[in-house]
Design a protein around this motif. Structure first.
Motif, PDB file in Angstrom:
ATOM      1  N   SER A 158       0.823  -1.215   0.000  1.00 47.86           N
ATOM      2  CA  SER A 158       0.000   0.000   0.000  1.00 47.86           C
ATOM      3  C   SER A 158       0.854   1.261   0.000  1.00 47.86           C
ATOM      4  N   LEU A 159       2.112   1.132   0.396  1.00 43.60           N
ATOM      5  CA  LEU A 159       3.028   2.277   0.400  1.00 43.60           C
ATOM      6  C   LEU A 159       3.539   2.587  -1.003  1.00 43.60           C
ATOM      7  N   MET A 160       3.252   1.678  -1.947  1.00 40.49           N
ATOM      8  CA  MET A 160       3.670   1.854  -3.345  1.00 40.49           C
ATOM      9  C   MET A 160       5.186   2.003  -3.458  1.00 40.49           C
ATOM     10  N   ILE A 161       5.892   1.139  -2.729  1.00 40.16           N
ATOM     11  CA  ILE A 161       7.348   1.133  -2.791  1.00 40.16           C
ATOM     12  C   ILE A 161       7.801  -0.010  -3.698  1.00 40.16           C
ATOM     13  N   PRO A 162       9.006   0.043  -4.225  1.00 45.40           N
ATOM     14  CA  PRO A 162       9.492  -0.991  -5.141  1.00 45.40           C
ATOM     15  C   PRO A 162       9.472  -2.393  -4.521  1.00 45.40           C
ATOM     16  N   ASN A 167      10.599  -7.083  -0.602  1.00 47.56           N
ATOM     17  CA  ASN A 167      11.270  -8.365  -0.394  1.00 47.56           C
ATOM     18  C   ASN A 167      12.385  -8.248   0.647  1.00 47.56           C
ATOM     19  N   GLY A 168      13.070  -7.125   0.617  1.00 43.92           N
ATOM     20  CA  GLY A 168      14.148  -6.929   1.569  1.00 43.92           C
ATOM     21  C   GLY A 168      13.680  -6.784   2.997  1.00 43.92           C
ATOM     22  N   MET A 169      12.413  -6.393   3.169  1.00 40.86           N
ATOM     23  CA  MET A 169      11.869  -6.254   4.512  1.00 40.86           C
ATOM     24  C   MET A 169      11.242  -7.548   5.017  1.00 40.86           C
ATOM     25  N   ASN A 170      11.396  -8.625   4.255  1.00 47.09           N
ATOM     26  CA  ASN A 170      10.973  -9.954   4.706  1.00 47.09           C
ATOM     27  C   ASN A 170      12.174 -10.605   5.381  1.00 47.09           C
ATOM     28  N   ILE A 171      12.135 -10.671   6.690  1.00 46.89           N
ATOM     29  CA  ILE A 171      13.237 -11.222   7.466  1.00 46.89           C
ATOM     30  C   ILE A 171      12.738 -12.449   8.209  1.00 46.89           C
ATOM     31  N   ASP A 172      13.270 -13.601   7.823  1.00 47.87           N
ATOM     32  CA  ASP A 172      12.844 -14.873   8.424  1.00 47.87           C
ATOM     33  C   ASP A 172      11.345 -15.075   8.322  1.00 47.87           C
ATOM     34  N   TYR A 175       7.439  -9.648   7.690  1.00 45.83           N
ATOM     35  CA  TYR A 175       7.656  -8.327   7.098  1.00 45.83           C
ATOM     36  C   TYR A 175       7.715  -7.262   8.193  1.00 45.83           C
ATOM     37  N   TYR A 176       8.580  -6.252   7.956  1.00 41.22           N
ATOM     38  CA  TYR A 176       8.771  -5.202   8.946  1.00 41.22           C
ATOM     39  C   TYR A 176       8.680  -3.811   8.313  1.00 41.22           C
ATOM     40  N   HIS A 177       8.406  -2.815   9.160  1.00 41.78           N
ATOM     41  CA  HIS A 177       8.415  -1.418   8.723  1.00 41.78           C
ATOM     42  C   HIS A 177       9.787  -1.068   8.141  1.00 41.78           C
ATOM     43  N   PRO A 178       9.844  -0.494   6.944  1.00 45.26           N
ATOM     44  CA  PRO A 178      11.132  -0.073   6.368  1.00 45.26           C
ATOM     45  C   PRO A 178      11.542   1.299   6.927  1.00 45.26           C
ATOM     46  N   THR A 179      11.853   1.336   8.220  1.00 42.47           N
ATOM     47  CA  THR A 179      12.170   2.622   8.847  1.00 42.47           C
ATOM     48  C   THR A 179      13.422   3.256   8.235  1.00 42.47           C
ATOM     49  N   PHE A 180      14.310   2.428   7.684  1.00 39.31           N
ATOM     50  CA  PHE A 180      15.470   2.993   6.999  1.00 39.31           C
ATOM     51  C   PHE A 180      15.002   3.873   5.843  1.00 39.31           C
ATOM     52  N   LEU A 181      13.947   3.427   5.157  1.00 38.45           N
ATOM     53  CA  LEU A 181      13.412   4.164   4.013  1.00 38.45           C
ATOM     54  C   LEU A 181      12.737   5.453   4.466  1.00 38.45           C
ATOM     55  N   TYR A 182      11.971   5.378   5.553  1.00 44.10           N
ATOM     56  CA  TYR A 182      11.308   6.576   6.066  1.00 44.10           C
ATOM     57  C   TYR A 182      12.348   7.660   6.385  1.00 44.10           C
ATOM     58  N   GLU A 183      13.410   7.236   7.065  1.00 42.10           N
ATOM     59  CA  GLU A 183      14.429   8.221   7.447  1.00 42.10           C
ATOM     60  C   GLU A 183      15.207   8.728   6.241  1.00 42.10           C
TER      61      GLU A 183
END
Length: 286
Positions: A158-162, A167-172, A175-183
């Motif tokens: 829903s965030l319309m991100i690539p 896929n990179g935010m799928n850890i084990d 899925y997690y918030h991409p806080t690196f992207l927000y910052e």
């Protein structure tokens, strides 16, 4: 992506027995692009040639060391039991606030020895510092660290991100918030703001203060989403406390410098002027 395979190899390439990590490569790229941006502006402001090249040779190593020390101090419960990991910066664990503390102290001493205004140097450097931070956050993405709490894949979509970020935010398998992207996006927006403000004849020092306030305000909220925050007394998030202190401190310093007549010079006043005009003089000229 339902499995737990890493979408990126944290090692960019190898030269014999030496492995070069994406984390370090991304941070180095951010520092280089920041230097190009800052050096271009320094020429317009009449600062000495190669001033920032000389400063970076000193400030970058100190920033890395101070960033690591800051992180290790607040994670001492772990590193006291794993001392061999203290130097493993290629695995992540560099605190931006620690880097800023080391860099500012270095710049203050450097400016004093060169007989230049720290505030002028800081104003010119501000957009570059933020650019380096914006790019450097992608090193956290490759290492799959500095992320937020658990979310659904549909939320990320829903965030319309690539797709590669999702896929990179799928850890084990989670899925997690991409806080690196927000910052990173907040920092890029800050770079645009500061570049715009360069057209405004701001009081000296207030470009840098704007950077401090902008970054700290965004970090204050983004930090609340993260799951790996450094903590004070196990209760307060260190980055949020530091952000609040920096915002209040920057605003107070702006007011104080104006009242004391320490911010009478303005950002564009000495465009293309000789660096000698920036030598220390009376209180009003600082």
């Amino acid at each position: 992506m339902l499995g737990s395979a890493r979408p990126f190899d944290p090692v960019a390439f190898e030269i014999g027995p030496i492995s070069v990590a994406w984390y370090g490569l991304i941070i180095a790229t951010g520092a280089f692009l920041a230097y190009l941006l800052v050096n271009s502006e320094a020429k317009k402001r009449g600062l000495p040639k190669d001033l920032f090249a000389d400063l970076l040779l000193i400030a970058v190593p100190i920033a890395i060391i101070s960033a690591r020390l800051y992180y290790v101090i607040f994670r001492w419960d772990y590193y006291s039991q794993n001392p061999s990991q203290i130097i493993a910066i290629w695995e992540g664990g560099l605190a931006i606030h620690g880097a800023l503390i080391g860099s500012v102290i270095t710049a203050v001493i450097f400016a004093k020895k060169r007989g230049l205004s720290f505030w002028k140097i800081a104003d010119v450097a501000a957009p570059g510092i933020l650019l380096g931070q914006a790019i450097g956050r992608w090193g956290n993405f490759v290492n799959q660290e500095a992320h937020g709490g658990e979310v659904s894949r549909s939320f990320l979509e829903s965030l319309m991100i690539p797709e590669f970020i999702i896929n990179g935010m799928n850890i084990d398998g989670t899925y997690y918030h991409p806080t690196f992207l927000y910052e990173s996006l907040w920092s890029f927006a800050g770079v645009a703001l500061l570049l715009y403000l360069r057209r405004v004849n701001m009081r000296r020092g207030e470009m840098f203060m704007t950077y401090v306030i902008w970054y700290s305000f965004g970090r204050l909220f983004i930090e609340g989403l993260r799951t790996d925050s450094l903590m004070i007394f196990g209760v307060l998030r260190t980055a949020q406390v530091i952000s609040i202190v920096l915002i209040i401190g920057a605003i107070a310093l702006i007011i104080y410098r104006r009242k004391q007549g320490l911010a009478d010079r303005r950002y564009l006043d000495e465009e293309r002027s000789p660096a000698a005009s920036d030598k220390k003089g009376t209180k009003k000229k600082k």
